[in-house]
Design a protein around this motif. Structure first.
Motif, mmCIF file in Angstrom:
data_model
loop_
_atom_site.group_PDB
_atom_site.id
_atom_site.type_symbol
_atom_site.label_atom_id
_atom_site.label_comp_id
_atom_site.label_asym_id
_atom_site.label_seq_id
_atom_site.Cartn_x
_atom_site.Cartn_y
_atom_site.Cartn_z
ATOM 1 N N SER A 51 0.755 -1.108 0.131
ATOM 2 C CA SER A 51 -0.033 -0.015 0.108
ATOM 3 C C SER A 51 0.947 1.250 -0.081
ATOM 4 N N GLY A 52 2.181 1.141 0.200
ATOM 5 C CA GLY A 52 3.075 2.308 0.239
ATOM 6 C C GLY A 52 3.031 3.077 1.398
ATOM 7 N N ILE A 53 3.168 2.302 2.548
ATOM 8 C CA ILE A 53 3.318 3.324 3.837
ATOM 9 C C ILE A 53 4.742 4.018 3.946
ATOM 10 N N ARG A 54 4.633 4.999 4.742
ATOM 11 C CA ARG A 54 6.038 5.662 5.113
ATOM 12 C C ARG A 54 6.703 4.949 6.450
ATOM 13 N N ALA A 55 5.887 4.848 7.082
ATOM 14 C CA ALA A 55 6.553 4.127 8.538
ATOM 15 C C ALA A 55 5.396 3.385 9.196
ATOM 16 N N VAL A 56 5.846 2.579 10.500
ATOM 17 C CA VAL A 56 4.977 2.065 11.094
ATOM 18 C C VAL A 56 5.242 1.920 12.540
ATOM 19 N N HIS A 57 4.538 1.930 13.713
ATOM 20 C CA HIS A 57 4.758 2.021 15.062
ATOM 21 C C HIS A 57 4.078 0.781 15.574
ATOM 22 N N ALA A 58 4.531 0.087 16.268
ATOM 23 C CA ALA A 58 3.663 -1.090 16.832
ATOM 24 C C ALA A 58 4.357 -1.313 18.337
ATOM 25 N N VAL A 59 3.326 -1.938 19.053
ATOM 26 C CA VAL A 59 3.667 -2.361 20.326
ATOM 27 C C VAL A 59 4.353 -3.521 20.432
ATOM 28 N N VAL A 60 3.843 -4.530 19.449
ATOM 29 C CA VAL A 60 4.416 -5.711 19.168
ATOM 30 C C VAL A 60 4.603 -6.136 17.598
ATOM 31 N N LEU A 61 6.032 -6.077 17.271
ATOM 32 C CA LEU A 61 6.199 -6.370 15.852
ATOM 33 C C LEU A 61 6.868 -7.568 15.586
ATOM 34 N N SER A 62 6.386 -8.506 14.762
ATOM 35 C CA SER A 62 6.774 -9.697 14.712
ATOM 36 C C SER A 62 8.230 -9.573 13.905
ATOM 37 N N GLU A 63 9.018 -10.550 14.156
ATOM 38 C CA GLU A 63 10.380 -10.702 13.678
ATOM 39 C C GLU A 63 10.250 -10.790 11.891
ATOM 40 N N PRO A 64 9.489 -11.560 11.349
ATOM 41 C CA PRO A 64 9.077 -11.752 9.884
ATOM 42 C C PRO A 64 8.753 -10.271 9.693
ATOM 43 N N ALA A 65 7.932 -9.534 10.180
ATOM 44 C CA ALA A 65 7.372 -8.180 9.850
ATOM 45 C C ALA A 65 8.619 -7.059 9.853
ATOM 46 N N LYS A 66 9.234 -7.362 10.837
ATOM 47 C CA LYS A 66 10.509 -6.426 11.006
ATOM 48 C C LYS A 66 11.386 -6.423 9.774
ATOM 49 N N ARG A 67 11.712 -7.868 9.662
ATOM 50 C CA ARG A 67 12.588 -8.054 8.181
ATOM 51 C C ARG A 67 12.120 -7.406 7.121
ATOM 52 N N LEU A 68 10.622 -7.843 6.855
ATOM 53 C CA LEU A 68 10.141 -7.331 5.536
ATOM 54 C C LEU A 68 10.288 -5.510 5.633
#
Length: 83
Positions: A51-68
């Motif tokens: 979708s083209g987001i600029r940045a993300v902030h999460a309380v819990v961010l999975s390792e696979p998501a972080k790598r992506l």
């Protein structure tokens, strides 16, 4: 919640529904948004990246998501709370 300039998107839907409900209508709905959520996993990360987001902030961010997010050079700010 998602923020872009003066625009704010929030939803009472749960799970992946808040993202899916907008991405189905417009693949680039979240373009240039900063997305804020409690939990972001790999599947939501894929949708947000497409979708083209600029940045993300999460309380819990999975390792696979972080790598992506790292692979696509999208700023990610995990904020894990340890009890």
């Amino acid at each position: 919640m998602a923020l872009k300039d003066e625009e704010v998107y929030s939803s009472c839907l749960h799970g992946i529904e808040p993202i899916m409900s907008k991405v189905i209508v417009s693949n680039d709905y979240f373009k240039d948004y900063v997305v804020i959520d409690r939990v972001i996993g790999r599947s939501v990360a894929i949708l947000l990246i497409r979708s083209g987001i600029r940045a993300v902030h999460a309380v819990v961010l999975s390792e696979p998501a972080k790598r992506l997010f790292d692979d696509y050079q999208i700023g990610s700010i995990p904020c894990k709370q340890e009890l």
